[in-house]
Enzyme design. Structure first.
Site, PDB file in Angstrom:
ATOM      1  N   ASN A 110     -55.434 -55.273  84.447  1.00 57.25           N
ATOM      2  CA  ASN A 110     -54.364 -54.686  83.629  1.00 57.25           C
ATOM      3  C   ASN A 110     -53.529 -55.745  82.920  1.00 57.25           C
ATOM      4  O   ASN A 110     -53.214 -55.607  81.736  1.00 57.25           O
ATOM      5  CB  ASN A 110     -53.469 -53.779  84.486  1.00 57.25           C
ATOM      6  CG  ASN A 110     -54.247 -52.609  85.079  1.00 57.25           C
ATOM      7  OD1 ASN A 110     -55.410 -52.397  84.710  1.00 57.25           O
ATOM      8  ND2 ASN A 110     -53.632 -51.880  85.987  1.00 57.25           N
ATOM      9  N   THR A 155     -43.723 -44.180  33.930  1.00 58.57           N
ATOM     10  CA  THR A 155     -43.151 -43.381  35.012  1.00 58.57           C
ATOM     11  C   THR A 155     -43.762 -42.006  34.823  1.00 58.57           C
ATOM     12  O   THR A 155     -44.038 -41.598  33.683  1.00 58.57           O
ATOM     13  CB  THR A 155     -41.609 -43.292  34.948  1.00 58.57           C
ATOM     14  OG1 THR A 155     -41.256 -42.640  33.729  1.00 58.57           O
ATOM     15  CG2 THR A 155     -40.949 -44.661  34.998  1.00 58.57           C
ATOM     16  N   HIS A 156     -44.030 -41.320  35.913  1.00 65.89           N
ATOM     17  CA  HIS A 156     -44.729 -40.018  35.860  1.00 65.89           C
ATOM     18  C   HIS A 156     -46.073 -40.143  35.138  1.00 65.89           C
ATOM     19  O   HIS A 156     -46.547 -39.166  34.571  1.00 65.89           O
ATOM     20  CB  HIS A 156     -43.874 -38.950  35.168  1.00 65.89           C
ATOM     21  CG  HIS A 156     -42.450 -38.918  35.624  1.00 65.89           C
ATOM     22  ND1 HIS A 156     -42.018 -38.131  36.674  1.00 65.89           N
ATOM     23  CD2 HIS A 156     -41.348 -39.601  35.202  1.00 65.89           C
ATOM     24  CE1 HIS A 156     -40.721 -38.309  36.862  1.00 65.89           C
ATOM     25  NE2 HIS A 156     -40.294 -39.209  35.992  1.00 65.89           N
ATOM     26  N   SER A 277     -74.533 -46.508  37.816  1.00 65.24           N
ATOM     27  CA  SER A 277     -74.915 -45.181  38.264  1.00 65.24           C
ATOM     28  C   SER A 277     -76.433 -45.108  38.289  1.00 65.24           C
ATOM     29  O   SER A 277     -77.107 -45.689  37.436  1.00 65.24           O
ATOM     30  CB  SER A 277     -74.343 -44.139  37.297  1.00 65.24           C
ATOM     31  OG  SER A 277     -75.135 -42.970  37.319  1.00 65.24           O
ATOM     32  N   LYS A 283     -72.812 -46.335  32.730  1.00 69.25           N
ATOM     33  CA  LYS A 283     -71.640 -46.416  33.594  1.00 69.25           C
ATOM     34  C   LYS A 283     -71.480 -47.734  34.331  1.00 69.25           C
ATOM     35  O   LYS A 283     -72.439 -48.390  34.702  1.00 69.25           O
ATOM     36  CB  LYS A 283     -71.670 -45.265  34.613  1.00 69.25           C
ATOM     37  CG  LYS A 283     -71.388 -43.942  33.923  1.00 69.25           C
ATOM     38  CD  LYS A 283     -71.105 -42.851  34.901  1.00 69.25           C
ATOM     39  CE  LYS A 283     -69.816 -43.084  35.637  1.00 69.25           C
ATOM     40  NZ  LYS A 283     -69.570 -42.003  36.591  1.00 69.25           N
ATOM     41  N   GLU A 290     -62.183 -48.446  44.319  1.00 73.82           N
ATOM     42  CA  GLU A 290     -62.217 -47.123  44.948  1.00 73.82           C
ATOM     43  C   GLU A 290     -62.318 -47.240  46.464  1.00 73.82           C
ATOM     44  O   GLU A 290     -61.712 -46.471  47.210  1.00 73.82           O
ATOM     45  CB  GLU A 290     -63.399 -46.317  44.405  1.00 73.82           C
ATOM     46  CG  GLU A 290     -63.197 -45.904  42.961  1.00 73.82           C
ATOM     47  CD  GLU A 290     -64.457 -45.279  42.384  1.00 73.82           C
ATOM     48  OE1 GLU A 290     -64.456 -44.071  42.135  1.00 73.82           O
ATOM     49  OE2 GLU A 290     -65.449 -46.012  42.185  1.00 73.82           O
ATOM     50  N   TYR A 317     -50.258 -48.659  83.584  1.00 70.52           N
ATOM     51  CA  TYR A 317     -51.548 -48.645  82.875  1.00 70.52           C
ATOM     52  C   TYR A 317     -52.267 -47.314  83.089  1.00 70.52           C
ATOM     53  O   TYR A 317     -52.250 -46.738  84.185  1.00 70.52           O
ATOM     54  CB  TYR A 317     -52.443 -49.795  83.379  1.00 70.52           C
ATOM     55  CG  TYR A 317     -53.812 -49.779  82.709  1.00 70.52           C
ATOM     56  CD1 TYR A 317     -53.987 -50.333  81.451  1.00 70.52           C
ATOM     57  CD2 TYR A 317     -54.903 -49.159  83.322  1.00 70.52           C
ATOM     58  CE1 TYR A 317     -55.221 -50.283  80.809  1.00 70.52           C
ATOM     59  CE2 TYR A 317     -56.148 -49.107  82.693  1.00 70.52           C
ATOM     60  CZ  TYR A 317     -56.293 -49.666  81.439  1.00 70.52           C
ATOM     61  OH  TYR A 317     -57.510 -49.608  80.817  1.00 70.52           O
ATOM     62  N   GLN A 322     -57.460 -48.013  76.878  1.00 70.94           N
ATOM     63  CA  GLN A 322     -58.688 -48.667  76.413  1.00 70.94           C
ATOM     64  C   GLN A 322     -59.005 -48.235  74.973  1.00 70.94           C
ATOM     65  O   GLN A 322     -59.714 -48.933  74.249  1.00 70.94           O
ATOM     66  CB  GLN A 322     -59.837 -48.284  77.354  1.00 70.94           C
ATOM     67  CG  GLN A 322     -61.163 -48.885  77.005  1.00 70.94           C
ATOM     68  CD  GLN A 322     -62.163 -48.747  78.149  1.00 70.94           C
ATOM     69  OE1 GLN A 322     -62.041 -49.423  79.169  1.00 70.94           O
ATOM     70  NE2 GLN A 322     -63.121 -47.851  78.005  1.00 70.94           N
TER      71      GLN A 322
END
Ligand code: ARG
Length: 457
Positions: A110, A155-156, A277, A283, A290, A317, A322
């Protein structure tokens, strides 16, 4: 039979053993377990359990084992020991015979596991901090090379005011600075050595635990044995720091994905961090970014999982603990990989300055400038805000930018507008005016870059 077999007459069910064993993941604590064991062998000399010749023999054998482990850590996985602590002990006994059986005197798995995982965490903090510094330096050099790349700030997700790519880079330097400092804070709190706490009530041998802590590279010994063996705060803190930093990296990745989209086309990511792709030949996908964004989820999941595991545990403990390991191992590996991957993404990045400028010129991101201009001519800000709103509506109808309107057109909305309006509507003026500390003015950004370079060198 396991090391603790005396009390048992039956061997463990194979299915239980597979369920219970932790060697397949805690083998990663081998170095820490061996180093901790060397430290403990010295403590045992001080209390007369071992003589110094015995201790030297143990230390030599443990160092041999350390070399073996370093050269091939995965070899441990071939063994069927319950966990890394049993594995180290049994290998030691193989090497030195009965003497090896003395090492566990006064120690418990422990306090041993509490020690091992803390040592591992401390080491990882230092490695993570190095990776963070490397990414920060990369961001600063990217900023330095793109100080004149004007682009829209949002912003937004609506074009708001012009900024530079450099200023965007430096925002992430700040986030990472806080991540780095959170690691420093966490390190201070985990710098207390739990070894010598026994199973829960303390060790029955009067070892000098402060000396032991020092030998093992800790600043202090822990103060309460019950807490020492049941404390996993350091794991929660690291998972929390990792989660927050992954939120930063995920936002970085998301910004990159947007900037790299066909619609924005602000940056081009290098072939080295994108993939194609299987179907669509045109692509080039931002997979690295990502995945950084995606992996944030599992790190945050590990934090939640650990908190749930701990929340109802009685002292001290419990085997539940674990479950701390796979989460922290995976989360810190993932975090470090993502930091390093973000550095790689920046390495091959190309900013399309023509395109970012074109976007900055659109979207009326200099409307605030016009409002400030009217204020300077004595119009109260609330009124000027309204006037500019009407002017923008008119400009949209005419398919013109604000700076393309004639003075006569401006005067339909406010007669204070004169020829001098055009200068303040330029992108350069929008940037230059934001010269208070932390603003986007090129002078301020250059200062921030220099200051960061010094700090990070
Ligand atoms: N494998 C255990 C863990 O990772 C080590 C401690 C076991 N202690 C015990 N009393 N069974 O937590």
């Amino acid at each position: 039979m396991a090391l603790w077999g005396g009390r048992f007459t039956q061997a463990a069910d194979k299915r239980f053993k597979d369920f219970n064993d932790s060697l397949r993941f805690d083998y990663r604590l081998a170095e820490q377990d061996i180093t901790g064991s060397i430290g403990w062998s010295k403590a045992l000399v001080s209390v007369g359990v071992l003589n110094s010749i015995e201790q030297q023999q143990l230390e030599i054998a443990l160092n041999e084992l350390l070399i073996e482990v370093r050269s091939n850590p995965q070899a441990i996985l071939q063994d069927d020991a319950e966990d890394i602590h049993s594995w180290v002990e049994s290998k030691l006994i193989d090497k030195v015979g009965n003497l090896g059986k003395k090492l566990h005197t006064g120690r418990s798995r422990n306090d041993q596991v509490a020690l091992d995982i803390k040592m591992w965490c401390k080491q990882r903090v230092l490695e993570l901090q190095l990776s963070i510094r490397t990414l920060q330096r990369k961001l600063v050099s990217t900023a330095e090379n793109n100080q004149h790349a004007v682009m829209p700030g949002y912003t937004h997700l609506q074009r708001a005011q012009p900024i530079t790519f450099a200023h965007w880079c430096m925002a992430y330097v700040e986030m990472l600075e806080r991540d780095h400092s959170r690691l420093t804070d966490a390190y201070k709190r985990m710098d207390y050595c739990p070894l010598g706490s026994g199973a829960l009530a303390g060790t029955a041998y009067a070892v000098d635990r402060e000396q032991l802590a020092q030998d093992l590279g800790f600043a202090f010994a822990t103060r309460n044995s019950l807490d020492s063996v049941s404390d996993r705060d350091h794991i929660v803190e690291l998972l929390s720091t990792a989660s927050l930093s992954m939120a930063h990296l995920s936002r970085f990745a998301e910004d990159m994905i947007i900037f790299n989209s066909g619609e924005a086309n602000f940056v081009e990511l290098s072939d080295r961090v994108t993939s194609g792709s299987s179907l669509m030949p045109q692509k080039k996908n931002p997979d690295a970014c990502e995945l950084i964004r995606g992996k944030a989820g599992r790190v945050m999941g590990a934090l939640t999982g650990m908190l749930m595991t701990l929340k109802g545990l009685p002292l001290a403990y419990n085997k539940d603990m674990q479950e701390d390991k796979e989460g922290i191992f995976d989360a810190l590996d993932t975090w470090q990989d993502c930091i390093d991957m973000a550095t790689l993404v920046l390495e091959g990045i190309h900013v399309n300055v023509e395109r970012t400028k074109e976007a900055a010129l659109k979207g009326y991101s200099n409307a605030t400038e016009l409002a400030d201009y009217l204020v300077a001519k004595g119009v109260p800000f609330r009124d000027s805000h309204h006037i500019v709103g009407e002017t923008v509506v008119y400009a949209i109808q005419q398919h013109k930018a604000l700076e393309a309107l004639t003075v006569a057109e401006f005067k339909q909305f406010s007669d204070v507008v004169e020829e001098d309006v055009y200068e303040i509507l330029s992108l350069q003026s929008c940037l230059d005016k934001r010269c208070a500390k932390g603003g986007v003015s090129p002078l301020r950004v250059a200062e921030a870059i220099n200051e960061a370079k010094q700090r990070l060198s």
